[in-house]
Design a protein around this motif. Structure first.
Motif, PDB file in Angstrom:
ATOM      1  N   PRO A 162       4.848 -40.968  68.159  1.00 42.25           N
ATOM      2  CA  PRO A 162       4.589 -39.479  68.467  1.00 42.25           C
ATOM      3  C   PRO A 162       3.639 -39.431  69.384  1.00 42.25           C
ATOM      4  CG  PRO A 162       4.734 -39.965  66.059  1.00 42.25           C
ATOM      5  CD  PRO A 162       4.588 -41.307  66.774  1.00 42.25           C
ATOM      6  N   SER A 163       3.670 -38.598  70.388  1.00 46.88           N
ATOM      7  CA  SER A 163       2.553 -38.076  71.274  1.00 46.88           C
ATOM      8  C   SER A 163       2.774 -36.621  71.803  1.00 46.88           C
ATOM      9  CB  SER A 163       2.636 -39.100  72.345  1.00 46.88           C
ATOM     10  OG  SER A 163       1.858 -38.983  73.376  1.00 46.88           O
ATOM     11  N   VAL A 164       1.749 -36.305  72.482  1.00 47.94           N
ATOM     12  CA  VAL A 164       1.899 -34.993  73.188  1.00 47.94           C
ATOM     13  C   VAL A 164       2.782 -35.087  74.448  1.00 47.94           C
ATOM     14  CG1 VAL A 164       0.570 -33.033  74.202  1.00 47.94           C
ATOM     15  CG2 VAL A 164      -0.452 -34.186  72.163  1.00 47.94           C
ATOM     16  N   HIS A 165       3.693 -34.241  74.663  1.00 47.41           N
ATOM     17  CA  HIS A 165       4.383 -34.206  75.570  1.00 47.41           C
ATOM     18  C   HIS A 165       4.279 -33.269  76.830  1.00 47.41           C
ATOM     19  CE1 HIS A 165       8.300 -35.384  78.140  1.00 47.41           C
ATOM     20  NE2 HIS A 165       8.244 -33.790  78.071  1.00 47.41           N
ATOM     21  N   GLN A 166       3.688 -33.696  77.771  1.00 40.55           N
ATOM     22  CA  GLN A 166       3.370 -32.595  78.759  1.00 40.55           C
ATOM     23  C   GLN A 166       4.786 -31.892  79.481  1.00 40.55           C
ATOM     24  OE1 GLN A 166       0.975 -34.291  81.984  1.00 40.55           O
ATOM     25  NE2 GLN A 166      -0.129 -32.545  82.425  1.00 40.55           N
ATOM     26  N   VAL A 167       4.532 -30.688  79.747  1.00 43.03           N
ATOM     27  CA  VAL A 167       5.639 -29.740  80.085  1.00 43.03           C
ATOM     28  C   VAL A 167       5.145 -29.043  81.361  1.00 43.03           C
ATOM     29  CG1 VAL A 167       7.268 -27.782  79.699  1.00 43.03           C
ATOM     30  CG2 VAL A 167       6.569 -29.715  77.930  1.00 43.03           C
ATOM     31  N   PRO A 168       5.621 -29.108  82.691  1.00 42.97           N
ATOM     32  CA  PRO A 168       5.079 -28.320  83.734  1.00 42.97           C
ATOM     33  C   PRO A 168       5.091 -26.879  83.440  1.00 42.97           C
ATOM     34  CG  PRO A 168       6.716 -30.081  84.431  1.00 42.97           C
ATOM     35  CD  PRO A 168       6.750 -29.883  82.842  1.00 42.97           C
ATOM     36  N   ASP A 169       3.945 -26.325  83.844  1.00 40.24           N
ATOM     37  CA  ASP A 169       3.960 -24.907  83.808  1.00 40.24           C
ATOM     38  C   ASP A 169       4.197 -24.154  82.394  1.00 40.24           C
ATOM     39  OD1 ASP A 169       3.437 -24.839  86.462  1.00 40.24           O
ATOM     40  OD2 ASP A 169       5.434 -24.797  86.852  1.00 40.24           O
ATOM     41  N   ALA A 170       3.864 -24.965  81.311  1.00 35.30           N
ATOM     42  CA  ALA A 170       4.218 -24.430  79.812  1.00 35.30           C
ATOM     43  C   ALA A 170       3.231 -25.230  78.959  1.00 35.30           C
ATOM     44  CB  ALA A 170       5.537 -24.711  79.649  1.00 35.30           C
ATOM     45  N   ARG A 171       3.088 -24.545  77.749  1.00 30.32           N
ATOM     46  CA  ARG A 171       2.422 -25.537  76.939  1.00 30.32           C
ATOM     47  C   ARG A 171       3.183 -26.867  76.393  1.00 30.32           C
ATOM     48  NH1 ARG A 171       1.161 -21.097  71.963  1.00 30.32           N
ATOM     49  NH2 ARG A 171      -0.366 -19.809  73.030  1.00 30.32           N
ATOM     50  N   PRO A 172       2.627 -27.946  76.099  1.00 30.89           N
ATOM     51  CA  PRO A 172       3.293 -29.154  75.866  1.00 30.89           C
ATOM     52  C   PRO A 172       3.978 -29.003  74.349  1.00 30.89           C
ATOM     53  CG  PRO A 172       0.800 -29.398  75.166  1.00 30.89           C
ATOM     54  CD  PRO A 172       1.111 -27.989  76.071  1.00 30.89           C
ATOM     55  N   HIS A 173       4.877 -30.267  74.229  1.00 32.30           N
ATOM     56  CA  HIS A 173       5.282 -30.258  72.959  1.00 32.30           C
ATOM     57  C   HIS A 173       4.694 -31.305  72.114  1.00 32.30           C
ATOM     58  CE1 HIS A 173       9.018 -27.896  73.595  1.00 32.30           C
ATOM     59  NE2 HIS A 173       9.099 -28.577  74.811  1.00 32.30           N
ATOM     60  N   ASN A 174       4.647 -31.155  70.870  1.00 31.68           N
ATOM     61  CA  ASN A 174       4.222 -32.045  69.724  1.00 31.68           C
ATOM     62  C   ASN A 174       5.404 -33.110  69.462  1.00 31.68           C
ATOM     63  OD1 ASN A 174       2.415 -33.583  68.059  1.00 31.68           O
ATOM     64  ND2 ASN A 174       3.182 -32.147  66.178  1.00 31.68           N
ATOM     65  N   SER A 175       5.523 -34.116  70.093  1.00 35.21           N
ATOM     66  CA  SER A 175       6.947 -34.838  70.077  1.00 35.21           C
ATOM     67  C   SER A 175       6.794 -36.278  69.632  1.00 35.21           C
ATOM     68  CB  SER A 175       7.143 -34.997  71.744  1.00 35.21           C
ATOM     69  OG  SER A 175       7.215 -33.782  72.285  1.00 35.21           O
ATOM     70  N   MET A 176       7.751 -36.804  69.578  1.00 27.83           N
ATOM     71  CA  MET A 176       8.105 -38.222  68.996  1.00 27.83           C
ATOM     72  C   MET A 176       8.761 -38.965  70.160  1.00 27.83           C
ATOM     73  SD  MET A 176       9.174 -37.658  65.010  1.00 27.83           S
ATOM     74  CE  MET A 176       9.041 -39.399  64.231  1.00 27.83           C
ATOM     75  N   TYR A 177       8.321 -40.277  70.557  1.00 27.60           N
ATOM     76  CA  TYR A 177       9.150 -40.948  71.621  1.00 27.60           C
ATOM     77  C   TYR A 177      10.015 -42.054  70.892  1.00 27.60           C
ATOM     78  CZ  TYR A 177       6.381 -38.638  75.486  1.00 27.60           C
ATOM     79  OH  TYR A 177       5.924 -37.425  76.318  1.00 27.60           O
ATOM     80  N   VAL A 178      11.134 -42.241  71.303  1.00 29.83           N
ATOM     81  CA  VAL A 178      11.952 -43.312  70.971  1.00 29.83           C
ATOM     82  C   VAL A 178      12.089 -44.523  71.867  1.00 29.83           C
ATOM     83  CG1 VAL A 178      14.035 -44.199  69.948  1.00 29.83           C
ATOM     84  CG2 VAL A 178      13.367 -42.052  69.148  1.00 29.83           C
ATOM     85  N   VAL A 179      11.498 -45.443  71.772  1.00 29.05           N
ATOM     86  CA  VAL A 179      11.312 -46.781  72.742  1.00 29.05           C
ATOM     87  C   VAL A 179      12.191 -47.804  72.120  1.00 29.05           C
ATOM     88  CG1 VAL A 179       9.894 -48.296  74.017  1.00 29.05           C
ATOM     89  CG2 VAL A 179       8.955 -45.879  73.383  1.00 29.05           C
ATOM     90  N   SER A 180      13.212 -48.008  73.087  1.00 26.60           N
ATOM     91  CA  SER A 180      14.000 -49.072  72.709  1.00 26.60           C
ATOM     92  C   SER A 180      13.366 -50.343  72.941  1.00 26.60           C
ATOM     93  CB  SER A 180      15.516 -49.279  73.658  1.00 26.60           C
ATOM     94  OG  SER A 180      15.040 -49.658  74.963  1.00 26.60           O
ATOM     95  N   ASP A 181      14.241 -51.479  72.228  1.00 25.43           N
ATOM     96  CA  ASP A 181      13.817 -52.551  72.188  1.00 25.43           C
ATOM     97  C   ASP A 181      13.915 -53.452  73.724  1.00 25.43           C
ATOM     98  OD1 ASP A 181      16.314 -52.900  72.415  1.00 25.43           O
ATOM     99  OD2 ASP A 181      16.644 -54.452  70.799  1.00 25.43           O
ATOM    100  N   GLN A 182      14.309 -52.740  74.669  1.00 26.52           N
ATOM    101  CA  GLN A 182      14.090 -52.917  76.103  1.00 26.52           C
ATOM    102  C   GLN A 182      13.074 -52.293  76.763  1.00 26.52           C
ATOM    103  OE1 GLN A 182      16.461 -55.282  77.427  1.00 26.52           O
ATOM    104  NE2 GLN A 182      16.729 -55.640  75.207  1.00 26.52           N
ATOM    105  N   GLY A 183      12.310 -51.434  76.078  1.00 24.82           N
ATOM    106  CA  GLY A 183      10.948 -50.922  76.406  1.00 24.82           C
ATOM    107  C   GLY A 183      11.444 -49.523  77.178  1.00 24.82           C
ATOM    108  N   LYS A 184      12.505 -49.075  77.160  1.00 23.40           N
ATOM    109  CA  LYS A 184      12.841 -47.870  77.621  1.00 23.40           C
ATOM    110  C   LYS A 184      12.851 -46.708  76.806  1.00 23.40           C
ATOM    111  CE  LYS A 184      13.998 -49.906  81.398  1.00 23.40           C
ATOM    112  NZ  LYS A 184      12.926 -49.563  82.512  1.00 23.40           N
TER     113      LYS A 184
END
Length: 277
Positions: A103-125
């Protein structure tokens, strides 16, 4: 599909000031230490709590604070330091061959950010992102934009859904994931104060009601709060849990694919169709 999939849930320290690069680096270092522990235990996926890198305080971010809560001033956040920690986590995911849900804060241009969860694959993407939907009054009033959609992804044939923060209190979100065919839901939840025993009950009840596994990743800051990270099984029992004293730690569970069954889900689907027809 392998005989089983081994997943790791974590319990970590949550820091509340995204303006402090030193604190962000400390959180990133702790996350990467736990990633290495999960990989050493043979996990294919590791799951972190809400705010694992930073859980921004409404008082720190308030444009009129800290004594008065007002709209968050996100220009104060050290976005460069935050992105550096995320980049290092992604690189380590690739190095370890480990799926990472962070999870992390996700920056959004010209808007409030999202409270988010990133899924990072075993390939680092980064292959998916989930944004919290059931925001608290504070979050929706002063801090974040609201998420709109469920998110699922697959690891070794196991379909996984995501929930964040107060999403855990809303059974309809787990019913939605049930209808989407998920076998496992990853719930990230942070609370540094108060009693949180009810979250334990919510997680185990959702697992039993939807005959799925649920990984709960909670903060270690509140060892007296009655909530410990762990993985609940389809009958609503804890299969494994992290350290009860709040110590940053990893708990590993094996999800045996021969236990994957659609009997419960098929029954619920048929019954809903009959009742609603």
């Amino acid at each position: 599909m392998p005989e089983f999939v081994r997943i790791a849930t974590t319990q970590s320290t949550v820091r509340e000031d995204p303006t402090d690069a030193t604190l962000l680096r400390q959180s990133g270092d702790e996350v990467r230490t736990l990633m290495r522990e999960a990989a050493a235990a043979g996990a294919r996926l590791v799951h972190f709590t809400e705010g694992a890198i930073c859980f921004p305080s409404k008082r720190v971010m308030s444009s009129t604070g800290p004594d008065e809560i007002g709209p968050s001033d996100w220009t104060k956040a050290d976005w460069t330091a935050l992105q550096s920690e995320l980049d290092q986590i992604a690189a380590l995911s690739r190095e370890l061959g480990l799926w990472t849900v962070i999870p992390s804060v996700h920056q959004v241009p010209d808007a409030r950010p999202h409270n988010s969860m990133y899924v990072v694959s075993d390939q680092g993407k980064v292959v998916a992102r989930y944004d919290e939907r059931m925001l608290s009054t504070t979050k929706v009033t002063w801090m974040y934009s609201t998420g709109k959609h469920p998110v699922t992804f697959e690891v070794d044939g196991v379909r996984i859904g995501l929930a964040l923060g107060l999403d855990v209190l809303f059974p309809e979100l787990f019913t939605e994931y049930d209808r989407l065919g998920t076998d496992l839901v990853l719930v990230s939840y942070a609370s540094a104060t108060g009693r949180n025993d009810h979250i334990d009950v919510q997680v185990r009840g959702a697992a039993a009601n939807n005959t799925c596994w649920i990984s709960l990743a909670a903060t270690g800051n509140n060892p007296d709060g009655g909530l410990v990270s762990g993985v609940a099984g389809p009958r609503g029992e804890w299969l494994t849990q992290c350290a009860a004293d709040g110590t940053p730690s990893v708990a590993v569970a094996e999800l045996h694919t021969d236990e994957l069954t659609t009997i419960g889900r098929d029954f619920r689907s048929r019954t809903r169709e009959r009742v609603n027809s």
